[in-house]
Design an enzyme around this catalytic site. Structure first.
Site: not given
Ligand code: NAD
Ligand code: DAU
Length: 356
Positions: A219, A137-139, A294, A165-166, A87-88, A296, A261, A226, A162
């Site tokens: 932000y 995701t919980d989002e 912050d 799309s999820k 995913a993205e 958006p 945070n 979280r 994001y």
């Molecule tokens: P990440 O961005 O670190 O990794 C995403 C991976 O997917 C990368 O290796 C990328 O190359 C690959 N990818 C992207 N587009 C692709 C495509 N079109 N075809 C094939 N591969 C592709 O993501 P992550 O943080 O490891 O998250 C993984 C999954 O878990 C996601 O679906 C995300 O929504 C979900 N998730 C993440 C979190 C979190 O906190 N990171 C929490 C809950 C759910």
């Molecule tokens: O809740 C699950 C989600 O958690 C996943 O689905 C997403 O893939 C993952 O990226 C994550 O999303 P968040 O937006 O919560 O994560 P992020 O690390 O980007 O931000 C965490 C919190 O910190 C959020 O409230 C925004 C804040 N933040 C983030 C960044 C990058 C800041 O205050 N400063 C920053 O520079």
């Protein structure tokens, strides 16, 4: 050794995917693991360095939106299980460039579902009982006020490109169960942290900036909440759902670790001060905190009620936030070369050489 499961892991070169692939190869030597990844900016083959030689592991560089390649792979590898991470994943990028999120997260998930449907629901399928696990995701549930928690029956209310799309991909996955009888399960997890996380996300970004004396961007007022989960706990929960979950069911996965945070950021800074001493400036690292504009549509609070997965499958998180941050900081300190190669982009040259 007989192979008892033939599993396709999409996005296995990303943060959670690479931790998951490592866990499978350690804990399930009788499973064949095919990692399919497009190697976007977030995909890093270095995350899996050392496992390439494992005879039960295979890597395919491909885009999940490529229908022909997906269908051929299901047949040639006789894939019977999918764990779909690809995913993205970064909310900020979805605000500045949503198109890739629509393409990969929605069209890509649809393409994989079609490949699974065509292979598994065909009468010629002779493989194991199949299963498609969609990692979400919980989002998708939107934002909470000061109280309450997300349960599996909380209505969807996604608020960023994001999360929209999820949510859309979650609905498609459910639709394939109801319409075609495809055996699917969904997991909705809270924020993960741990080794191999790309330093655009809060925890590795703060680690990197505080090590290099850069400002630590917070932000808004920094009081956004979280629910943090150590990545290995998430990976173990996914194995439980894959192997014991009920078709059509969504499972919430969370850490019972709600933090603002600001608490997270000061916790990392203070851990580094304790382990390394104060930096040359003589100032505590938390003094680098800088309040910035912050995000958006920033969701105020996420909190997962993970009691259903505990009751049904016996899973609960093992790693407390304090222990997880300690492990994570130790990992980043021991792997500064990895961090440097991600920051300067040289990790991409590593695979450009392999795939040019
Ligand atoms: P990440 O961005 O670190 O990794 C995403 C991976 O997917 C990368 O290796 C990328 O190359 C690959 N990818 C992207 N587009 C692709 C495509 N079109 N075809 C094939 N591969 C592709 O993501 P992550 O943080 O490891 O998250 C993984 C999954 O878990 C996601 O679906 C995300 O929504 C979900 N998730 C993440 C979190 C979190 O906190 N990171 C929490 C809950 C759910
Ligand atoms: O809740 C699950 C989600 O958690 C996943 O689905 C997403 O893939 C993952 O990226 C994550 O999303 P968040 O937006 O919560 O994560 P992020 O690390 O980007 O931000 C965490 C919190 O910190 C959020 O409230 C925004 C804040 N933040 C983030 C960044 C990058 C800041 O205050 N400063 C920053 O520079």
């Amino acid at each position: 050794m007989d192979i008892n499961r033939r599993i396709l892991v999409t996005g296995g070169c990303g943060f959670i995917g690479s931790n998951f692939v490592r866990l499978l190869l350690e804990d399930h030597p009788d499973w064949r693991v095919i990692n399919l990844d497009k190697l976007t900016y977030a995909g890093n083959l270095k995350n899996l360095e050392g496992i390439e030689e494992d005879e039960h592991y295979g890597f395919v560089k491909a885009d999940i939106c490529d229908a022909k390649t997906m269908e051929e792979l299901f047949v040639s590898e006789q894939i019977d299980s999918v764990v779909h991470f690809a995913a993205e994943s970064h909310v900020d990028r979805s605000i500045t460039g949503p198109a890739a999120f629509i393409q990969t997260n929605i069209v890509g998930t649809f393409t994989l579902l079609e490949a699974a449907r065509k292979t598994w629901l065909d009468e010629s399928w002779k493989g194991n009982e199949p299963r498609f696990l969609h990692v979400s995701t919980d989002e998708v549930y939107g934002s909470l006020g000061d109280t309450g928690m997300f349960t599996e029956s909380t209505p969807f209310d996604p608020r960023s490109p994001y999360s929209a799309s999820k949510a859309s991909s979650d609905h498609l996955v459910s639709a394939y169960l109801h319409t075609y009888g495809l055996p699917v399960v969904i997991t909705n997890c809270s924020n993960n942290y741990g080794p191999y996380q790309f330093p655009e996300k809060l925890i590795p970004l703060i680690f990197h900036n505080s090590m290099t004396g850069k400002p630590l961007p917070i932000y808004g007022d920094g009081k956004y909440v979280r629910d943090w989960l150590y990545v290995k706990d998430h990976c173990e929960a996914i194995v439980e759902v894959l192997t014991k979950g009920q078709n059509g069911q969504a499972y919430n996965i969370g850490g019972n670790n709600e933090k603002q945070n600001l608490e997270v950021v000061t916790g990392i800074c203070d851990t580094l001060d304790r382990k390394l001493g104060l930096p040359k400036s003589g100032e505590a690292r938390r003094n680098l905190i800088t309040y910035v504009k912050d995000r958006p549509g920033h969701d105020r609070r996420y909190a997962i009620d993970a009691s259903f997965i505990k009751e049904q499958l016996g899973w609960e998180p093992k790693v407390s936030f304090e222990a997880g941050i300690e492990k994570t900081v130790d990992w980043y300190l021991a792997n500064q070369e990895w961090v440097a190669s991600v920051i300067d982009g040289s990790y991409q040259k590593y695979y450009e050489k392999m795939y040019s």
